[in-house]
Design a protein around this motif. Structure first.
Motif, PDB file in Angstrom:
ATOM      1  N   ALA A 156       0.935  -1.234  -0.061  1.00  0.00           N
ATOM      2  CA  ALA A 156      -0.010   0.169  -0.108  1.00  0.00           C
ATOM      3  C   ALA A 156       0.703   1.430  -0.123  1.00  0.00           C
ATOM      4  O   ALA A 156       0.500   2.190  -0.621  1.00  0.00           O
ATOM      5  N   VAL A 157       1.943   1.080   0.965  1.00  0.00           N
ATOM      6  CA  VAL A 157       2.748   2.366   0.856  1.00  0.00           C
ATOM      7  C   VAL A 157       3.570   2.280  -0.506  1.00  0.00           C
ATOM      8  O   VAL A 157       3.363   3.745  -0.963  1.00  0.00           O
ATOM      9  N   LYS A 158       3.824   1.606  -0.997  1.00  0.00           N
ATOM     10  CA  LYS A 158       4.439   1.591  -2.490  1.00  0.00           C
ATOM     11  C   LYS A 158       3.228   2.132  -3.457  1.00  0.00           C
ATOM     12  O   LYS A 158       3.701   3.050  -4.291  1.00  0.00           O
ATOM     13  N   GLN A 159       2.200   1.698  -3.434  1.00  0.00           N
ATOM     14  CA  GLN A 159       1.091   2.232  -4.437  1.00  0.00           C
ATOM     15  C   GLN A 159       1.075   3.513  -4.178  1.00  0.00           C
ATOM     16  O   GLN A 159       0.915   4.295  -5.208  1.00  0.00           O
ATOM     17  N   VAL A 160       0.930   3.981  -3.061  1.00  0.00           N
ATOM     18  CA  VAL A 160       0.958   5.493  -2.601  1.00  0.00           C
ATOM     19  C   VAL A 160       1.926   6.332  -3.152  1.00  0.00           C
ATOM     20  O   VAL A 160       1.709   7.458  -3.757  1.00  0.00           O
ATOM     21  N   ALA A 161       2.991   5.813  -2.872  1.00  0.00           N
ATOM     22  CA  ALA A 161       4.188   6.477  -3.311  1.00  0.00           C
ATOM     23  C   ALA A 161       4.393   6.602  -4.884  1.00  0.00           C
ATOM     24  O   ALA A 161       4.708   7.690  -5.281  1.00  0.00           O
ATOM     25  N   GLU A 162       4.150   5.630  -5.665  1.00  0.00           N
ATOM     26  CA  GLU A 162       4.283   5.587  -6.930  1.00  0.00           C
ATOM     27  C   GLU A 162       2.987   6.516  -7.635  1.00  0.00           C
ATOM     28  O   GLU A 162       3.200   7.255  -8.622  1.00  0.00           O
ATOM     29  N   SER A 163       1.670   6.356  -6.986  1.00  0.00           N
ATOM     30  CA  SER A 163       0.585   7.214  -7.584  1.00  0.00           C
ATOM     31  C   SER A 163       0.922   8.474  -7.204  1.00  0.00           C
ATOM     32  O   SER A 163       0.417   9.424  -8.140  1.00  0.00           O
ATOM     33  N   GLU A 164       1.424   8.903  -6.281  1.00  0.00           N
ATOM     34  CA  GLU A 164       1.598  10.442  -6.051  1.00  0.00           C
ATOM     35  C   GLU A 164       2.797  10.966  -6.138  1.00  0.00           C
ATOM     36  O   GLU A 164       3.098  12.226  -5.733  1.00  0.00           O
ATOM     37  N   ARG A 165       3.681  10.076  -6.784  1.00  0.00           N
ATOM     38  CA  ARG A 165       5.192  10.521  -7.052  1.00  0.00           C
ATOM     39  C   ARG A 165       5.923  11.041  -5.723  1.00  0.00           C
ATOM     40  O   ARG A 165       6.638  12.050  -5.656  1.00  0.00           O
ATOM     41  N   TYR A 166       6.059  10.206  -4.778  1.00  0.00           N
ATOM     42  CA  TYR A 166       6.942  10.417  -3.548  1.00  0.00           C
ATOM     43  C   TYR A 166       8.450   9.994  -4.116  1.00  0.00           C
ATOM     44  O   TYR A 166       8.455   8.917  -4.577  1.00  0.00           O
ATOM     45  N   ASP A 167       9.382  10.839  -3.510  1.00  0.00           N
ATOM     46  CA  ASP A 167      10.638  10.541  -3.863  1.00  0.00           C
ATOM     47  C   ASP A 167      11.150   9.488  -2.440  1.00  0.00           C
ATOM     48  O   ASP A 167      12.087   8.776  -2.669  1.00  0.00           O
ATOM     49  N   LEU A 168      10.733   9.628  -1.403  1.00  0.00           N
ATOM     50  CA  LEU A 168      11.220   9.139  -0.260  1.00  0.00           C
ATOM     51  C   LEU A 168       9.869   9.050   0.883  1.00  0.00           C
ATOM     52  O   LEU A 168       9.279  10.103   1.011  1.00  0.00           O
ATOM     53  N   ILE A 169       9.674   7.871   1.276  1.00  0.00           N
ATOM     54  CA  ILE A 169       8.462   7.553   2.358  1.00  0.00           C
ATOM     55  C   ILE A 169       9.407   6.978   3.508  1.00  0.00           C
ATOM     56  O   ILE A 169      10.391   6.183   3.712  1.00  0.00           O
ATOM     57  N   LEU A 170       9.442   7.777   4.786  1.00  0.00           N
ATOM     58  CA  LEU A 170       9.812   7.372   6.072  1.00  0.00           C
ATOM     59  C   LEU A 170       8.939   6.663   7.044  1.00  0.00           C
ATOM     60  O   LEU A 170       7.684   7.185   6.884  1.00  0.00           O
ATOM     61  N   GLN A 171       9.426   5.783   7.680  1.00  0.00           N
ATOM     62  CA  GLN A 171       8.379   5.279   8.636  1.00  0.00           C
ATOM     63  C   GLN A 171       8.748   5.669  10.108  1.00  0.00           C
ATOM     64  O   GLN A 171       9.877   5.602  10.471  1.00  0.00           O
TER      65      GLN A 171
END
Length: 172
Positions: free
Chosen positions: A132-147
């Protein structure tokens, strides 16, 4: 005069380079995910928790009933011990010790089994959350997701978006 022009040119190039770096930094998109919220609020996590509860409820109830029965038997032994013969008292004590040992073994096995199942469910949840994180990151074009950052500006929190994607995957 040549050195002044040279210094001015170097300063202009350095300024342009810094400006370009700043502009590129403005395009850098960061998101933060709060894992605790995902484990607490997502339908996937709630379903996993319900599954574990239903799977272990009867066994936990049986174990608690056995513990209560042991307590009653131990209290009865304490009350009756003065009136019992030596051989009866030794026999009852051995029975209580054996019952206590069995209960402790059953409690340990229950906790081990529950812990193993929780780990299995959490592993599946983490895999789904990762997708789900990957899907959100790809669809909204995030460069970096931190946890789970120590501090972050709430505008970077994408946890709710991830939970929505997770919940949508459950309802499919």
């Amino acid at each position: 005069m040549k050195t002044i022009r040279k210094n001015l040119l170097v300063a202009l190039l350095a300024g342009a380079s810094a400006l370009t770096g700043w502009a590129q930094a403005q395009d850098f998109k960061v998101g933060i995910v709060n894992t605790d919220r995902i484990l607490r609020d997502s339908n996937v996590a709630k379903a996993a928790q319900g599954k574990l509860e239903s799977e272990f409820l009867k066994r936990e109830k049986d174990l608690n009933d056995a513990i209560n029965g042991f307590k009653v038997a131990a209290e009865k032994f304490e009350r009756d011990a003065p009136t019992l013969s030596e051989s009866q008292r030794v026999t009852k004590q051995k029975q209580l010790v054996e019952q206590d040992r069995d209960l402790k073994r059953r409690q340990r096995e229950f906790q081990e089994d529950l812990s193993a199942r929780k780990n299995e469910e959490n592993q599946m949840l983490f895999e789904k959350a990762g997708r789900a994180v990957k899907q959100v990151a790809e669809s909204e074009r995030y460069d970096l997701i931190l946890q789970d950052a120590a501090y972050f500006n709430p505008k970077h929190d994408i946890t709710e978006k991830v939970i929505k994607v997770l919940n949508a995957s459950v309802s499919k």
